[in-house]
Design an enzyme around this catalytic site. Structure first.
Site, PDB file in Angstrom:
ATOM      1  CG  HIS A 177       3.904   0.151   2.699  1.00  0.00           C
ATOM      2  ND1 HIS A 177       3.175  -0.376   3.743  1.00  0.00           N
ATOM      3  CD2 HIS A 177       2.726   1.119   2.610  1.00  0.00           C
ATOM      4  CE1 HIS A 177       2.546  -0.713   3.823  1.00  0.00           C
ATOM      5  NE2 HIS A 177       1.615   0.764   3.381  1.00  0.00           N
ATOM      6  CG  HIS A 232       0.968  -2.885  -0.441  1.00  0.00           C
ATOM      7  ND1 HIS A 232       1.991  -1.511  -0.160  1.00  0.00           N
ATOM      8  CD2 HIS A 232       0.135  -2.515   0.059  1.00  0.00           C
ATOM      9  CE1 HIS A 232       0.849  -0.705   0.564  1.00  0.00           C
ATOM     10  NE2 HIS A 232      -0.205  -1.218  -0.078  1.00  0.00           N
TER      11      HIS A 232
END
Ligand code: PAF
Length: 284
Positions: A34, A37
């Site tokens: 997501h 990250h």
């Protein structure tokens, strides 16, 4: 973007960068990526010459087999996201590559003391041994100059910092801020498993953390914990803990003192999904 599944191929490729004194940034993940990250990836891109991201769902850090089984896996989407975000190298090993049959990967000999006994350590026995084991193993395979990890897993970050210190590892750990959805929910790979009802219940986690900051002017840490646990229960969540700890060493606190930053850490279940979050509630 180059994708490697074998560590020998990755190492051969990185040797060329190293021989040219290029600095390597490393972002270890368990996939189901997501924006949180991607913010780690961007931090690495801003710091190092080349970025390696790994995707490996590490079985040794799951203390419940059902949790491992249900951990979201979206490899095709993850590869696209990393490619589009300009990641240089993706390392996606199989379990046998990280934990070869002929070699027992050690759990690092690090004395964590209370760091591993509170909060996640208390509620997920063996979890941090597994995290240290895989992070040290990945560090030995990638040999990065910088390691990027998120502050959402605050206790994990503290423990990896301690592991690096005790083992005198030559890597610089960079902790990156938690990214939140517009309504405040901390971004997590586990969020995709939330039903719409549980997702709206889960908002109580970030809301309670934010409110706890304002309670600190009038209430003691013990009173804040009690009030927060009640708020989470009233929202329909099942809290495991809501603890106030010294942000530096994670010693649990029972008073607020000038000069000591206090972080509130929470774990709660929304339906089947276990979520964690944290926020500094007393700047010290
Ligand atoms: O934070 C995670 O996603 C994992 O604990 C890590 C650091 C990738 C180790 O498996």
């Amino acid at each position: 973007m180059y994708l490697f599944k074998k560590s020998a191929d990755l190492q051969a490729f990185l040797a060329d960068y190293r021989s040219r004194n290029r600095q390597i940034g490393f972002v270890p993940t368990m996939g189901a990526l997501h924006k949180g990250h991607l913010s780690l990836l961007h931090a690495s891109q801003d710091t190092a010459h080349v970025t390696v991201c790994s995707i490996f769902v590490n079985p040794t850090q799951f203390n419940e087999s059902a949790d491992l089984q249900h951990y979201p896996r979206t490899p095709g989407r993850d590869i696209d996201l990393l490619h589009n975000a300009g990641c240089d190298i993706l390392f996606m090993p199989e379990v046998e590559e990280v934990y070869p049959a002929e070699y027992e990967v050690p759990v690092p000999d690090v004395a964590l003391g209370h760091l591993a006994e509170v909060m996640e350590g208390e509620h997920r026995p063996g979890h941090f041994e597994g995290v240290m084991q895989v992070v040290l193993r990945l560090l030995s395979l990638v040999q990065p100059d910088f390691l990027f990890m998120g502050q959402k897993d605050y206790q994990q970050l503290t423990i990896i910092r301690e592991m690096i210190r005790q083992l005198s590892l030559e890597v610089e750990l960079v902790g990156c801020p938690t990214l939140r959805e517009p309504d405040g929910l901390a971004m997590s790979s586990r969020n995709v498993r939330l039903s719409p009802e549980d997702r709206s219940r889960a908002l109580a986690i970030s809301q309670t953390l934010a409110e706890a900051g304002s309670w600190a002017a009038a209430l003691s840490p013990g009173e804040i914990q009690e009030k927060a646990l009640n708020a989470l229960r009233e929202a329909g969540l099942v809290p495991e803990y809501f603890k106030l700890a010294d942000a530096e060493n994670l010693q649990l606190v029972d008073t607020f003192e000038a000069g000591r930053e206090v972080i509130a850490c929470v774990a709660a279940r929304a339906g089947e999904v276990r979520l964690i979050d944290n926020r500094v509630i007393y700047p010290g």
